[in-house]
Design a protein around this motif. Sequence first.
Motif, PDB file in Angstrom:
ATOM      1  N   UNK A 259       0.836  -1.208   0.000  1.00 28.25           N
ATOM      2  CA  UNK A 259       0.000   0.000   0.000  1.00 28.25           C
ATOM      3  C   UNK A 259       0.869   1.256   0.000  1.00 28.25           C
ATOM      4  N   UNK A 260       1.905   1.277   0.836  1.00 21.93           N
ATOM      5  CA  UNK A 260       2.801   2.439   0.869  1.00 21.93           C
ATOM      6  C   UNK A 260       3.528   2.599  -0.462  1.00 21.93           C
ATOM      7  N   UNK A 261       3.884   1.502  -1.110  1.00 24.18           N
ATOM      8  CA  UNK A 261       4.540   1.572  -2.422  1.00 24.18           C
ATOM      9  C   UNK A 261       3.618   2.191  -3.467  1.00 24.18           C
ATOM     10  N   UNK A 262       2.328   1.872  -3.381  1.00 22.93           N
ATOM     11  CA  UNK A 262       1.367   2.480  -4.301  1.00 22.93           C
ATOM     12  C   UNK A 262       1.282   3.989  -4.091  1.00 22.93           C
ATOM     13  N   UNK A 263       1.323   4.418  -2.839  1.00 18.83           N
ATOM     14  CA  UNK A 263       1.280   5.858  -2.569  1.00 18.83           C
ATOM     15  C   UNK A 263       2.563   6.540  -3.044  1.00 18.83           C
ATOM     16  N   UNK A 264       3.706   5.883  -2.860  1.00 18.31           N
ATOM     17  CA  UNK A 264       4.956   6.444  -3.382  1.00 18.31           C
ATOM     18  C   UNK A 264       4.890   6.582  -4.900  1.00 18.31           C
ATOM     19  N   UNK A 265       4.289   5.606  -5.562  1.00 13.07           N
ATOM     20  CA  UNK A 265       4.127   5.687  -7.023  1.00 13.07           C
ATOM     21  C   UNK A 265       3.268   6.888  -7.403  1.00 13.07           C
ATOM     22  N   UNK A 266       2.219   7.161  -6.621  1.00 15.93           N
ATOM     23  CA  UNK A 266       1.379   8.326  -6.884  1.00 15.93           C
ATOM     24  C   UNK A 266       2.146   9.623  -6.720  1.00 15.93           C
ATOM     25  N   UNK A 267       3.023   9.672  -5.703  1.00 11.62           N
ATOM     26  CA  UNK A 267       3.838  10.881  -5.514  1.00 11.62           C
ATOM     27  C   UNK A 267       4.795  11.079  -6.688  1.00 11.62           C
ATOM     28  N   UNK A 268       5.358   9.986  -7.197  1.00  3.95           N
ATOM     29  CA  UNK A 268       6.302  10.093  -8.320  1.00  3.95           C
ATOM     30  C   UNK A 268       5.585  10.523  -9.596  1.00  3.95           C
ATOM     31  N   UNK A 269       4.390   9.967  -9.834  1.00  2.00           N
ATOM     32  CA  UNK A 269       3.641  10.311 -11.045  1.00  2.00           C
ATOM     33  C   UNK A 269       2.940  11.654 -10.925  1.00  2.00           C
ATOM     34  N   UNK A 270       2.807  12.161  -9.719  1.00  2.00           N
ATOM     35  CA  UNK A 270       2.079  13.409  -9.508  1.00  2.00           C
ATOM     36  C   UNK A 270       2.880  14.646  -9.872  1.00  2.00           C
ATOM     37  N   UNK A 271       2.295  15.806  -9.598  1.00  2.00           N
ATOM     38  CA  UNK A 271       2.940  17.079  -9.987  1.00  2.00           C
ATOM     39  C   UNK A 271       4.232  17.367  -9.241  1.00  2.00           C
ATOM     40  N   UNK A 272       4.523  16.597  -8.187  1.00  2.00           N
ATOM     41  CA  UNK A 272       5.762  16.842  -7.446  1.00  2.00           C
ATOM     42  C   UNK A 272       6.986  16.400  -8.220  1.00  2.00           C
ATOM     43  N   UNK A 273       6.835  15.358  -9.084  1.00  2.00           N
ATOM     44  CA  UNK A 273       8.013  14.818  -9.780  1.00  2.00           C
ATOM     45  C   UNK A 273       7.752  14.719 -11.282  1.00  2.00           C
ATOM     46  N   UNK A 274       7.329  13.556 -11.769  1.00  2.00           N
ATOM     47  CA  UNK A 274       7.176  13.372 -13.219  1.00  2.00           C
ATOM     48  C   UNK A 274       6.112  14.294 -13.802  1.00  2.00           C
ATOM     49  N   UNK A 275       5.090  14.615 -12.998  1.00  2.00           N
ATOM     50  CA  UNK A 275       4.041  15.499 -13.497  1.00  2.00           C
ATOM     51  C   UNK A 275       4.519  16.893 -13.803  1.00  2.00           C
ATOM     52  N   UNK A 276       5.681  17.273 -13.272  1.00  2.00           N
ATOM     53  CA  UNK A 276       6.232  18.608 -13.555  1.00  2.00           C
ATOM     54  C   UNK A 276       7.005  18.649 -14.865  1.00  2.00           C
ATOM     55  N   UNK A 277       7.250  17.488 -15.493  1.00  2.00           N
ATOM     56  CA  UNK A 277       7.947  17.429 -16.782  1.00  2.00           C
ATOM     57  C   UNK A 277       6.930  17.673 -17.895  1.00  2.00           C
ATOM     58  N   UNK A 278       7.219  18.610 -18.759  1.00  2.00           N
ATOM     59  CA  UNK A 278       6.232  19.056 -19.743  1.00  2.00           C
ATOM     60  C   UNK A 278       5.803  17.942 -20.685  1.00  2.00           C
ATOM     61  N   UNK A 279       6.757  17.194 -21.234  1.00  2.00           N
ATOM     62  CA  UNK A 279       6.401  16.134 -22.179  1.00  2.00           C
ATOM     63  C   UNK A 279       5.571  15.047 -21.522  1.00  2.00           C
ATOM     64  N   UNK A 280       5.970  14.640 -20.296  1.00  2.00           N
ATOM     65  CA  UNK A 280       5.207  13.623 -19.577  1.00  2.00           C
ATOM     66  C   UNK A 280       3.828  14.152 -19.210  1.00  2.00           C
ATOM     67  N   UNK A 281       3.768  15.419 -18.807  1.00  2.00           N
ATOM     68  CA  UNK A 281       2.491  16.017 -18.401  1.00  2.00           C
ATOM     69  C   UNK A 281       1.511  16.054 -19.577  1.00  2.00           C
ATOM     70  N   UNK A 282       2.003  16.419 -20.742  1.00  2.00           N
ATOM     71  CA  UNK A 282       1.106  16.522 -21.901  1.00  2.00           C
ATOM     72  C   UNK A 282       0.528  15.172 -22.297  1.00  2.00           C
TER      73      UNK A 282
END
Length: 781
Positions: free
Chosen positions: A76-99
């Motif tokens: 469960x904690x690993x799933x939440x860490x994945x959400x943080x990585x995919x969210x706007x804090x990390x990968x979501x801040x990359x323009x190409x990934x975000x689009x």
Amino acid sequence: MTEAPAPAPLPNGNETVEICITSPAKVNSFGVWENPASPSEMFTYSLPLLEIQMLFVFSITHIIYAILKPFGITFFASQMFAGMILGPAMLGSIEGFYDTFYNKELGLETIETAAVFGFGIFLFLMGVKMDSKMAFKTTRRATVIGIVSILSPFVVGLTVYQVYKLPNESTNLKVERLLGITIESLTAFSVVACLLSELKILNSEMGRLALSSAAISDLTSLVLVYTIALAEAWSVSPLFALLHAGIMILFILVVFMVFRPLMFWIIKETPQGRPIKNAHIALVIMLAIGCGLFTHWHNKSALYGPFIFGLAVPDGPPLGSALVEKFECFVTGVFLPVYVTTSTMRVKPNVTFSDLTTTKFCIVFAVTTFLAKFISCCVASSWRMMPLKESLAFSLIMCSKGIVELSYFSTFRDTEIISDAVFSLLTLGILLNATIFPVLVKRLYDPVSRKDVACQKRNLIQLKPDSELRILACIHAPEHVPALIDVLDIICPTKESHNVVYALHLIELAGRDSPVFIAHDKNKSADSFENIIAFNRYEQNNRGLVKVNTFTAISPSKLMQEDICSLALNKQTSLVFLPFHKKWSLDGSVEVEDNALRNLNCNVLDRPPCSVGILVDRRRKPLKSSSYSIGMLFLGGKDDREALTLAKRIAHDRRVNMTVVRISSGEGYDNILDWDTMLDAEMLKDIKQNAVRNGCNIKYMEVVSMHGPQTAKTIRSLAGDYDVIIVGRRYGVESVQTMGLSEWSEFPELGVIGDILSSTDFDCRAIVLVVQQLHVDGNRQ
């Protein structure tokens, strides 16, 4: 010719509002060939976008879990860490990934819709697996802990709210803070059950207490939350509050008075041993979805309905287990990770600490409610002298947060009851909780080490001659009973040394979350399972010399060894009998092979609570009650000495003709004066001199074998002479007599000799009893 009247003015004056709607909806794309210059255009269609989003979620989740699992981090904690990585804090801040991932036309709506639907089915299954009757059958201790664990943090949270209450506080802010305090005070049964299962302590003594307390807490929290909601509605409009309460009461009555009897009718219409019809399964799922639609229409979350309907489904087989078997793998493996990850992706770091007043209040009430719950659970669990470490671990379990709390925050964020800042702060608190608490519980509570300390000297050799022999006999299926009864019958009790037998019927947990342990009452035959009635008859046939106690344990197959070990330790047994995982037919071929039973036997042998005997039943006809021919094959070592001790006890029965066959390696090896050889000689001394007391009919014979094939040939020549053959396991012990045989061993849990006797190539027609001694040093021979 008249002129047309001037058009009416636009509602927004001269401003123009442009709304673009794609029609028909873009679902299936033409692939990368639709626009070779821009292949990413395929992700403007909903289905390819959903697929790439789910692929990212699964890949990152499992990669993180593979990295963090050795540190004790839960899935469960690993799933939440994945959400943080995919969210706007990390990968979501990359323009190409975000689009690509956050498509501006489709966004996350498609995957979030699928995730919420799947989570609704998950809550339905949680309701099915939750034994609601547990809340009314718990001990006083569990009841006190359950009530205190929710009331103490709630009262402390209200106190904090009063301290930080603003003079001109808006209604929205008041509701937001009260909801946050209420959710932080919860102890969700599903969260506790999932944590205990992942830590593999679900059916431990502490795990059972935690589940019972969580069931009480869950029920109390439902009453508390609904009372608060009703009070808020009453302050606005008493008539609306009464109407709201009446509709919900009517809904619950329909679920339990109409739908529940319908499901009992489905069970009644299903023949014994046959699966539930697919049409009936589909009907139950449609009713669950319909209940979700009703609660959504009633201005409640669509998640309430499936959960309440799940509580009405009869848990366990055949209906509850069929629903869980069909849907749980897909729901927990696909929808649940998507729901947790997408919910965590909503955390916005840029707004988390934007309002210092809100941040301060959230941190203070989260910490104080945790301390109140932790301290109150710690004090309440110490009521009956629970050790400090276990009490701390138990309190951490009761304070754990998980998917239920996350779903509450996510739902209230969707309905704009709580702000993005509060949602982000409280979600980060759940992540911190789910990361640290399981690791601390593992450090504080280790049931295996407790068993190692408690099971010192629990073997037959250490028993005094006049002490009673306590045996735990494990049953899985009806075919295991006859061999167990026959072996127990020849273990001769005397007036000075009685036999106490604990018969444990092991049933795999299916369709429920809570393991069940039942102590049967002999005076109430309706409470007894058919498989253990034979043990009560065995007691009646040996009245005054044998005492039988019968139990049933319903638990996951991977954790059944915990029930065996716990009962063996609590009852201070010296010997545990386990059935072999194969069943032979009358023609000698293998009829049934249960790999789950084999894994259980291996787990018990790896961490034995006392000496262990595995029964291999290869008979083709029952034993004669007038006389028994029993052979004991002795090669030497701790396990063989334990088996010989049992053989001497059996030989006290005047119906028994016992033969001890010593398979030696010849004079050159037997003259080696090591400690084991000296103990072997001492054990055989009275048998060689025919000096065994109490009129035992024991014969001694010695056979020389210089290598493994010769030993196998000797065993083949002797095996047909006996009704029961007793051997030691001798696992991992190399000797001249068995050299080369271990390379061909199919079942290491039986040892080399036991493996030969259980081989399908060997025509054995006896009961084979393989004995392993509990070694005082805790290591296997």
